[in-house]
Design a protein around this motif. Sequence first.
Motif: not given
Length: 558
Positions: A542-558
């Motif tokens: 979803k980051v590569l598709k321009g929907i969210t950011t890497i920081d957001e993904v790391l915030r909820v998945s780590e």
Amino acid sequence: MLLGEILVRKYGVDPVDIEKALQFQAKFEGMLGSILINMGIIAEETLVSALSDQLNLKTFKDININEVDFRQPLPLENVNIPFLLQRRWLPLNEENGTVFFAAANPLDYEVTQYLGGLDIDWDTYLVTESQFRELESEYSLAQETNEMGYPDISDMLDTEIDKLRELASEAPIVNLVNTFIARAVSRGASDLHFEPYKNMYRVRFRIDGILHDIDFLPLKMQLPVASRIKILSGMDIAERRKPQDGQISMKVSSKDLDIRVSTLPLADGESLVLRFLVKEAVMYDLERLGLESDLTRVLNEDISRSAGVILLVGPTGSGKTTTLYSCLNKINTEDKKIITIEDPVEYQLDGINQIQVRPEIGYDFLTALRSILRQDPDVIMIGEIRDRETARVAMQSSMTGHLVFSTVHTNDAPAAYTRLIDLGVEEYLINSSLISVVAQRLVRKVCSDCARPSPLDDTTIKTYALDVMAGKHNIETLQAMEAVGCPACNHTGYRGRVGIMEYLRCTPEIKTMPKDSRFSLDARKYMSDSNIRSLSEDGFLKVLKGITTIDEVLRVSE
């Protein structure tokens, strides 16, 4: 350019409608914009945008509402505020020596002449009438709050019940609580928090999963505010030693609102949390959840089965209920009987029988599950599997021709298997009944109004294998979107949320794996070898598709 021309060229208003309004104006006089609104041709917001274009004025969306504190004094000692309010002008704040006003009628000749004769620098924001009324309500409430003289909480501990009720029913407190609820709903908040903090009573909104400080009230207002909320939610206003739960049903801005209220005693007072459930606000549709196409396909296959167990896993607030409701809605047809067991029932679903458990009278998930099996359901949804017996009955029910949905609190999909083992469910029962496990998190979406492309550096690409992900999904440009911040997203850079998911089907390979301490590692290797995305990998897509950011993904998945 004339207002009518702007409305036609930029906002698609029919020239015939403009001509009708002009004819009415010539006959009866009045402002063209007001006439168009009264005729139902345009909305207030459209008029404000058009006037902003015509007059080059800032509008309500340009106001940073977090920087407006009506309790702070402004350099307006000699200014006739009642006169300005009567003319639909309201002082907001002061920046670098300039006082800013919200104005529903910025071209009011009398006001501009009046302010022009004063020794102040001023500027305006153009607002609609409804926006002005909202700001005016908060302004009036702040002035009343500044003048309050409520006693400190320490002096109120032995106050009689009648005195508490009287205090909580005073107009300023009623208006204060109503205003915070209305502001929370208008900002799209999911929760409203009141809590003592550093000798103040802090008010926070949870928006898109993140808490934001909204206001700091004097600590002496804690008791009247808490008492008002307790009265509305049917709680005991005199009880401040143990937690309580309640419910409020009300209408805010034409929206039917169901509010779940929780209180928690603290060392220095009480924390209150109001959770908003806006009826009909959520569209329970799998196609609208933002799932990737491959996940949508396999999930549709699973929910079309006639028997088995589908588990959703994740922490509280990860969107599991929305996904469950969307699955149920997808298969909710006249030939199926669907029964749910929930704690609490968050939304009423048409055509589905929903049960509210009541542990205080012994009616828990297990008791409800055993009783509904005698109701001949086709599909069962259990809000949460918390113990061995509930898990066993759910698994056994799937083996007798029922499709069962439920949730388990684990961090990822493989951990759901070991969690069931920990609960005491036999391995053969898990292998024979489980269809699939879906782990879920919610990430904030970048604001479509202010996000801008941001190239990815080589280190980031290599660290998260973004080039590999792009190759698998035919994404040619390796870039992400940067969360910038603007008035539309309250300067956070994010607006709205979308789910990232990890899907693990109970395949023959998974069934043959021992469900011991090594299972999670073995399952992870199987997922990697089978090109099954993990939570973080789904997020990076979803980051590569321009929907969210890497920081957001790391915030909820780590």
